[in-house]
Design an enzyme around this catalytic site. Structure first.
Site, PDB file in Angstrom:
ATOM      1  CB  SER A 183      -0.911   0.021   1.227  1.00  0.00           C
ATOM      2  OG  SER A 183      -1.651   1.216   1.205  1.00  0.00           O
TER       3      SER A 183
ATOM      4  CE  LYS B 149     -11.363  -2.188  -0.361  1.00  0.00           C
ATOM      5  NZ  LYS B 149     -11.161  -1.882  -1.754  1.00  0.00           N
TER       6      LYS B 149
ATOM      7  N   GLY C 205     -13.293 -11.638 -10.076  1.00  0.00           N
ATOM      8  CA  GLY C 205     -13.355 -11.388  -8.636  1.00  0.00           C
ATOM      9  C   GLY C 205     -14.671 -10.805  -8.187  1.00  0.00           C
TER      10      GLY C 205
ATOM     11  N   GLY D  87     -14.988 -10.084  -4.496  1.00  0.00           N
ATOM     12  CA  GLY D  87     -14.774  -9.691  -3.101  1.00  0.00           C
ATOM     13  C   GLY D  87     -15.244  -8.250  -2.936  1.00  0.00           C
TER      14      GLY D  87
ATOM     15  CB  ALA E 159     -11.841  -4.726  -4.853  1.00  0.00           C
TER      16      ALA E 159
ATOM     17  CB  ILE F  32      -8.397  -2.443  -9.513  1.00  0.00           C
ATOM     18  CG1 ILE F  32      -8.623  -3.680  -8.664  1.00  0.00           C
ATOM     19  CG2 ILE F  32      -9.525  -2.259 -10.519  1.00  0.00           C
ATOM     20  CD1 ILE F  32      -9.737  -3.469  -7.647  1.00  0.00           C
TER      21      ILE F  32
HETATM   22  P1  ATR Z   1     -11.154  -7.079  -1.480  1.00  0.00           P
HETATM   23  O1  ATR Z   1     -12.026  -6.546  -0.412  1.00  0.00           O
HETATM   24  O2  ATR Z   1      -9.977  -6.203  -1.702  1.00  0.00           O
HETATM   25  O3  ATR Z   1     -11.855  -7.394  -2.760  1.00  0.00           O
HETATM   26  P2  ATR Z   1     -11.420  -9.808  -0.780  1.00  0.00           P
HETATM   27  O4  ATR Z   1     -12.835  -9.522  -0.407  1.00  0.00           O
HETATM   28  O5  ATR Z   1     -10.612 -10.702   0.104  1.00  0.00           O
HETATM   29  O6  ATR Z   1     -10.593  -8.474  -0.896  1.00  0.00           O
HETATM   30  O7  ATR Z   1     -11.417 -10.370  -2.288  1.00  0.00           O
HETATM   31  C1  ATR Z   1     -10.294 -10.919  -2.877  1.00  0.00           C
HETATM   32  C2  ATR Z   1     -10.674 -11.442  -4.258  1.00  0.00           C
HETATM   33  O8  ATR Z   1      -9.541 -12.144  -4.805  1.00  0.00           O
HETATM   34  C3  ATR Z   1     -11.819 -12.452  -4.235  1.00  0.00           C
HETATM   35  O9  ATR Z   1     -12.506 -12.383  -5.451  1.00  0.00           O
HETATM   36  C4  ATR Z   1     -11.053 -13.756  -4.099  1.00  0.00           C
HETATM   37  O10 ATR Z   1     -11.776 -14.911  -4.499  1.00  0.00           O
HETATM   38  P3  ATR Z   1     -12.698 -15.690  -3.404  1.00  0.00           P
HETATM   39  O11 ATR Z   1     -13.944 -14.886  -3.311  1.00  0.00           O
HETATM   40  O12 ATR Z   1     -12.876 -17.023  -3.970  1.00  0.00           O
HETATM   41  O13 ATR Z   1     -11.902 -15.681  -2.135  1.00  0.00           O
HETATM   42  C5  ATR Z   1      -9.917 -13.501  -5.053  1.00  0.00           C
HETATM   43  N1  ATR Z   1      -8.781 -14.381  -4.791  1.00  0.00           N
HETATM   44  C6  ATR Z   1      -7.860 -14.267  -3.814  1.00  0.00           C
HETATM   45  N2  ATR Z   1      -6.955 -15.261  -3.894  1.00  0.00           N
HETATM   46  C7  ATR Z   1      -7.313 -16.031  -4.966  1.00  0.00           C
HETATM   47  C8  ATR Z   1      -6.767 -17.188  -5.606  1.00  0.00           C
HETATM   48  N3  ATR Z   1      -5.671 -17.779  -5.132  1.00  0.00           N
HETATM   49  N4  ATR Z   1      -7.409 -17.674  -6.696  1.00  0.00           N
HETATM   50  C9  ATR Z   1      -8.520 -17.065  -7.180  1.00  0.00           C
HETATM   51  N5  ATR Z   1      -9.070 -15.962  -6.630  1.00  0.00           N
HETATM   52  C10 ATR Z   1      -8.482 -15.443  -5.538  1.00  0.00           C
END
Ligand code: ATR
Length: 283
Positions: free
Chosen positions: A19, A70, A129, A131, A133, A224
């Site tokens: 960050s 978040k 994704g 999550g 974001a 992003i």
């Molecule tokens: P943020 O609030 O920044 O979006 P988050 O809610 O933890 O953080 O979301 C992270 C995103 O990265 C999610 O879409 C996550 O997929 P899951 O919903 O299945 O957890 C994705 N992500 C993180 N690590 C991953 C991996 N190794 N393979 C695929 N997707 C991943």
């Protein structure tokens, strides 16, 4: 100089090594003469609930929230903006007399970047994704007025929930979920790819096998992530001569819009953009 009147702000997330928010905000405080300090507050998953309960007693002025909290922080705020309620994600908290007010500045921040580059509305978008974001990006695209969004996410339920929520607020928007394992079989003729996952933060992982597509199938790649400045996905796109954008502008816009909640003013975008580029060695 740190004095008693200093307002204390900070960023909650984990990990936070990538960050640069603390650097941008502290730079802007100095430039604009705001008596405030912005700290990184990395909190690992196993202690986040206790930490948030404890932070309620600390005389903070404001917070930002990032990966992966978040959504979780919603249960800790006393009041939430209608936008955050819809998106179900909070990235900014303003604190007045101990009351936490949660807002989402990722959405207006991302929309501003779409407007700046006049992103087309009639080309399908494939969002990686769902999550916190990913949800903000989904709502931004819908609000911006795009016609069709495909969403793929490793955890199917989260992707489908985002589609359900978007359908509720934007009934005329075309939406489709694509299973994570099938995303490289995506069959639209021409599309815009947006990565909202954390894959790429390590500088090694790519969320999408872009080389399965010829360059005339992908109109634009938007990742992003901003640190590294060029993720493996962006490097692949660049090699294929596909136009790309990273998350620095979005980071700056969400950051300056957060100021509106904290101080009632918005610092100049260009001031922070120059500093961010310098810090990330973009030149
Ligand atoms: P943020 O609030 O920044 O979006 P988050 O809610 O933890 O953080 O979301 C992270 C995103 O990265 C999610 O879409 C996550 O997929 P899951 O919903 O299945 O957890 C994705 N992500 C993180 N690590 C991953 C991996 N190794 N393979 C695929 N997707 C991943």
């Amino acid at each position: 100089m740190i004095s008693q009147e200093m307002k204390i702000l900070g960023l909650i997330g984990y990990p936070l090594e990538h960050s640069i928010s603390f650097m941008l905000h502290n730079f802007a405080f100095k430039q604009l003469g705001i008596p405030a300090i912005y700290l990184n507050i990395p909190i690992p998953l196993e202690s986040i609930c206790k930490a948030l309960e404890g932070l309620k007693y600390v005389p903070l002025y404001g917070l930002n929230v990032t990966i992966p909290y978040k959504e979780l922080v919603i249960s800790y705020v006393d009041e939430i903006s209608p936008l955050s309620q819809r998106v179900k994600a909070v990235n900014t908290i303003a604190i007045r007399e101990g009351r936490w007010y949660g807002d989402n500045t990722d959405v207006p921040g991302f929309i501003k970047t779409l407007e700046d580059l006049k992103f087309p509305k009639d080309i399908p978008y494939l969002v990686l994704g769902a999550g916190g974001a990913g949800r903000a990006i989904g709502f931004s695209l819908a609000e911006y007025g795009v016609q069709k969004i495909y969403i793929t996410n490793r955890t199917k339920e989260k992707g489908e929930n985002l589609i359900k929520d978007l359908k509720y607020y934007y009934p005329y928007l075309k939406l489709e979920f694509i299973p994570w394992e099938e995303k490289e079989g995506f069959s639209e003729d021409y599309f815009i790819l947006i990565n909202t996952t954390s894959l790429g933060l390590d500088g090694r992982t790519s969320p999408f096998k872009i080389d399965k597509f010829s360059k005339d199938k992908i109109y634009f790649v938007y990742d992003i992530i901003y640190n590294p400045y060029k993720t493996p996905l962006i490097i692949q796109a660049e090699n294929l001569k596909i136009p790309w954008k990273n998350g620095l502008d979005m980071l700056i816009y969400q950051g300056i819009f957060a100021w509106k909640n904290w101080f009632g003013i918005i610092p100049p975008f260009e001031l922070l953009k120059k500093e961010g580029d310098k810090y990330l060695c973009a030149f």
